[in-house]
Motif scaffolding. Sequence first.
Motif, mmCIF file in Angstrom:
data_model
loop_
_atom_site.group_PDB
_atom_site.id
_atom_site.type_symbol
_atom_site.label_atom_id
_atom_site.label_comp_id
_atom_site.label_asym_id
_atom_site.label_seq_id
_atom_site.Cartn_x
_atom_site.Cartn_y
_atom_site.Cartn_z
ATOM 1 N N LEU A 76 0.988 -1.141 0.019
ATOM 2 C CA LEU A 76 -0.044 -0.011 0.032
ATOM 3 C C LEU A 76 0.781 1.178 0.048
ATOM 4 O O LEU A 76 0.509 2.191 -0.711
ATOM 5 C CB LEU A 76 -1.069 -0.142 1.143
ATOM 6 C CG LEU A 76 -1.990 -1.124 1.347
ATOM 7 C CD1 LEU A 76 -2.569 -1.087 2.562
ATOM 8 C CD2 LEU A 76 -3.119 -0.607 0.145
ATOM 9 N N ILE A 77 1.888 1.170 0.857
ATOM 10 C CA ILE A 77 2.652 2.429 0.974
ATOM 11 C C ILE A 77 3.460 2.605 -0.568
ATOM 12 O O ILE A 77 3.504 3.691 -1.021
ATOM 13 C CB ILE A 77 3.788 2.310 1.987
ATOM 14 C CG1 ILE A 77 3.529 2.427 3.080
ATOM 15 C CG2 ILE A 77 4.990 3.347 1.518
ATOM 16 C CD1 ILE A 77 4.456 1.755 4.315
ATOM 17 N N PHE A 78 3.922 1.566 -1.113
ATOM 18 C CA PHE A 78 4.457 1.793 -2.496
ATOM 19 C C PHE A 78 3.422 2.072 -3.397
ATOM 20 O O PHE A 78 3.881 3.295 -4.285
ATOM 21 C CB PHE A 78 5.250 0.496 -3.079
ATOM 22 C CG PHE A 78 5.864 0.558 -4.399
ATOM 23 C CD1 PHE A 78 7.093 1.130 -4.626
ATOM 24 C CD2 PHE A 78 4.984 -0.009 -5.542
ATOM 25 C CE1 PHE A 78 7.615 1.177 -5.749
ATOM 26 C CE2 PHE A 78 5.638 0.187 -6.974
ATOM 27 C CZ PHE A 78 7.160 0.727 -6.840
ATOM 28 N N SER A 79 2.392 1.375 -3.649
ATOM 29 C CA SER A 79 1.104 1.949 -4.516
ATOM 30 C C SER A 79 0.642 3.465 -4.170
ATOM 31 O O SER A 79 0.113 3.876 -4.976
ATOM 32 C CB SER A 79 0.161 1.032 -4.540
ATOM 33 O OG SER A 79 -0.385 0.872 -3.289
ATOM 34 N N ARG A 80 0.806 4.051 -2.993
ATOM 35 C CA ARG A 80 0.528 5.297 -2.906
ATOM 36 C C ARG A 80 1.214 6.062 -3.670
ATOM 37 O O ARG A 80 0.727 7.263 -3.973
ATOM 38 C CB ARG A 80 0.673 5.602 -1.106
ATOM 39 C CG ARG A 80 0.532 6.955 -0.803
ATOM 40 C CD ARG A 80 -1.025 7.425 -0.879
ATOM 41 N NE ARG A 80 -1.213 8.690 -0.345
ATOM 42 C CZ ARG A 80 -1.162 9.800 -1.126
ATOM 43 N NH1 ARG A 80 -0.486 9.471 -2.345
ATOM 44 N NH2 ARG A 80 -1.394 10.958 -1.013
#
Length: 559
Positions: A76-80
């Motif tokens: 989720l952090i990367f896709s943010r």
Amino acid sequence: MMSLISLKKRLALPKTSWQLCVLAAIGGAMSALLIILFTLSIKALQQFYISAKDDYTTLDAVSRFDLPIIGALLILIFSRFTGYQYLRTGIPFVLHRLKVAHGIIPLRNTLNQFVGTVIALASGFSVGREGPAVHLGAACSSYLGSVLKLPYNTIRTLCACGIAAGISASFNTPLAAVIFVMEVILREYKVHIFIPVMIAAIIGSMITQSVFGPAHAFEFFDKIQISIAEYPFIVLLGVFIGILAFVFNRYLTLLIQHSSNIHIIPRFLVAAFITGSLGFAIPYAMGSDIGAITFSINNEQTFELLFGLLIAKMLMTISALGLGIPGGIIGPIISIGAIAGICASTIAGHFIPSEHLHTDFALMGMAGFMAATLNAPLAALLAVVELSNQIEIIIPALIVITSSCVVSGQFLNNRSVIIMQLEVQNLLYRKPPIEKSLQRIGVIGTMQENFTLHQQLSAEDILASPALRNSQDFIISKQSGDDNPFIWFEITQVEEQTNIVAHQLIPLSSQATLAEAYLLLVKYRRGAVAIYGDTQHELLGLVTFEQIRQYLLEGKITP
């Protein structure tokens, strides 16, 4: 410049060419190298916390619960940063892009596929490597076509080549990769596509073998020893597998449909909680590799334990893929099929005692479940043959595949899980037959180049000039200050009268196919499109509606 245009003309036609074969080899090599990097990244990440690849039993129960949650948060952090809207990945997304964008894959989706799936696989989610292999292979090869600005029909073929190379590089199964592309991805068999796809698959397998060695995933299986007397039990196994495939496809697509309106963050966290909870109790169900299969085969387990492992594996896979965790589906369904086969063997063992029953039924379960869930019987058969390196498996595997597909498809109305995913996600994956046929031919290979270009020409000028009236070339006039700067004067002779019809040429990129030209002209059913190079003012040729009509009626087109 002329040599590149000549190359594009050759590639635009649906014919086998050495140029396309060379591009397929280059794209296949690029795809294979990316898959190797992908595989090594997973292994390197897992080395920080487990002693052997995909062996989550070395972790304590609390760590098994925490690991998927940590993995989901990292994804989720990367896709943010890359954009949540670019989290669509895998085989369904590639099929969609093949139909709406000729296989060209956005960079951000590819980044999310690579990084997201590395984290997902390393953190114990029940997802597979083949979905990322398809996506990454397609992205690699289509990027090659996009950089060279090749015709879209060629980029589509290169995309298929990259997919074959990616699957072949992941599993060292070149023949199954070729059939998978033809049966599941393209859903057609054309020689001019088949040969480049085979070359890419061979290149992918050779590069993988040079790094990881020539072994297949399931060569440790005992040689299959199914006798004719056991065939009725094989048929019953196929019936059971067919029902199981229907249940799996049904609930996976229902979860995708009902969770689509929920934000990605709670979806990922719920998937991680389910995976962590089941991994807390049943560590062998975690991951997508052969851990669950080897545990089921190498230990004399009770039916209750095996059935519990089967349910846990199905729940993990359905929740992870249904809630959007990046990854593939084939790896988990191979594991589910094998465990289901072993479950059935514990019951069949009361009637047909055999030392090899577990391994025999495991291989049969793999073939039947893969065929019934994907509606790809030939690809399933060849995958199991290559993975196990056993030619003796063909006859019993065919029996399981046919019985599972008949039960699943005819009696339960089950279809390919990939097609079902596309439909519930409202992703276009079909084209009308006319457009599908015209997509195979690039406009640059069929355009009319016998034209003469004039400045500010009018119909009166043509009537006043016998040379123009009787010219065998297309008479084109270039108008200044116009978005559609070219006009084609269609000249016909009726007895001694000259008729002139002026057609405003619609600009169309030289990368386009006849399908795009047809859509621009079908409303009027006359006229032509102007094929341009780098800019709309660089006229290369024109394609008339009459040419397209001729192809649709006679199956051939003349430039």
